[in-house]
Design a protein around this motif. Structure first.
Motif, PDB file in Angstrom:
ATOM      1  N   UNK A  18     -19.301  39.189 -34.981  1.00 36.56           N
ATOM      2  CA  UNK A  18     -18.527  38.914 -33.791  1.00 36.56           C
ATOM      3  C   UNK A  18     -18.463  37.500 -33.392  1.00 36.56           C
ATOM      4  N   UNK A  19     -19.584  36.733 -33.426  1.00 35.10           N
ATOM      5  CA  UNK A  19     -19.800  35.318 -33.144  1.00 35.10           C
ATOM      6  C   UNK A  19     -19.176  34.596 -34.220  1.00 35.10           C
ATOM      7  N   UNK A  38     -19.828  27.191 -28.356  1.00 32.38           N
ATOM      8  CA  UNK A  38     -21.289  27.230 -28.254  1.00 32.38           C
ATOM      9  C   UNK A  38     -22.003  28.345 -28.694  1.00 32.38           C
ATOM     10  N   UNK A  39     -21.545  29.222 -29.121  1.00 32.87           N
ATOM     11  CA  UNK A  39     -22.288  30.582 -29.376  1.00 32.87           C
ATOM     12  C   UNK A  39     -22.779  30.230 -30.998  1.00 32.87           C
ATOM     13  N   UNK A  47     -31.367  29.631 -31.147  1.00 34.22           N
ATOM     14  CA  UNK A  47     -31.288  29.742 -29.712  1.00 34.22           C
ATOM     15  C   UNK A  47     -30.792  30.667 -29.159  1.00 34.22           C
ATOM     16  N   UNK A  48     -30.127  31.828 -29.678  1.00 33.35           N
ATOM     17  CA  UNK A  48     -29.572  32.657 -29.079  1.00 33.35           C
ATOM     18  C   UNK A  48     -30.223  34.167 -29.279  1.00 33.35           C
ATOM     19  N   UNK A  75     -28.955  34.417 -24.036  1.00 35.70           N
ATOM     20  CA  UNK A  75     -29.138  35.743 -24.795  1.00 35.70           C
ATOM     21  C   UNK A  75     -27.496  36.436 -24.800  1.00 35.70           C
ATOM     22  N   UNK A  76     -27.407  37.431 -25.650  1.00 39.01           N
ATOM     23  CA  UNK A  76     -26.432  38.275 -25.720  1.00 39.01           C
ATOM     24  C   UNK A  76     -26.783  39.533 -25.798  1.00 39.01           C
ATOM     25  N   UNK A  77     -26.760  40.414 -25.005  1.00 34.50           N
ATOM     26  CA  UNK A  77     -26.983  42.050 -25.048  1.00 34.50           C
ATOM     27  C   UNK A  77     -25.775  42.907 -25.112  1.00 34.50           C
TER      28      UNK A  77
END
Length: 171
Positions: A18-19, A38-39, A47-48, A75-77
């Motif tokens: 997705x990113x 930025x993602x 860093x993510x 973070x991406x949850x």
């Protein structure tokens, strides 16, 4: 690539996809900039944090603590095993999570929720959130978000957004 039988591993891979395929490419709808400038770089620089939040197994505060104790900047949850969250409740849930983390001492962070059912985020027929593999919760440092916001404010990033979308983003 061999597909893992673990659904959590597959979901994490879908989040990375997705990113890479939705948020990273430059889009005319966003002034020739990526949906999220930025993602991609955060993912590239490790860093993510990309992880799963399962409210059946842990609290969101426990997940926040795991993130804060990690090496990651944001973070991406993907939230799983929870009640369906309709588009009308995305902002309410985001507000709830922001209050929750603030009450628990996480005052340097901000939550942004991305619901695949959100339609307000559509620009000229393109809606990046519809491709999200799950209900996503982004945790970022407030100062970094402020810097990112100032970076895109002097560009054509917002030019094609509806007034409702700009209001939604508070710009």
């Amino acid at each position: 690539m061999i597909e893992s039988k673990c659904p959590y591993t597959n979901l994490k891979n879908k989040m990375k996809g997705y990113i890479n395929f939705i948020l990273r490419p430059k889009r005319e709808e966003f002034g020739g900039m990526p949906v999220c400038p930025f993602a991609g770089p955060e993912l590239d620089q490790d860093k993510l944090m990309i992880d799963i939040f399962d409210p059946d197994n842990e609290s969101f505060i426990e997940k926040m603590q795991q993130f804060v104790d990690s090496k990651y900047n944001s973070a991406l949850f993907a939230q799983i095993n929870s009640e369906y969250i309709p588009e009308t409740d995305t902002r309410k849930y985001q507000s709830f999570l922001n209050k929750l983390i603030k009450q628990n001492g996480y005052t340097e962070h901000k939550i942004i929720c991305m619901n695949p059912d959100d339609t307000i985020t559509q620009i000229d027929g393109f809606n990046p959130r519809q491709f999200a593999p799950a209900f996503l919760i982004n945790v970022a440092n407030k100062k970094e978000l402020g810097k990112a916001h100032r970076t895109v404010m002097n560009t054509s990033y917002f030019d094609r957004m509806s007034d409702a979308y700009k209001k939604y983003l508070k710009v």
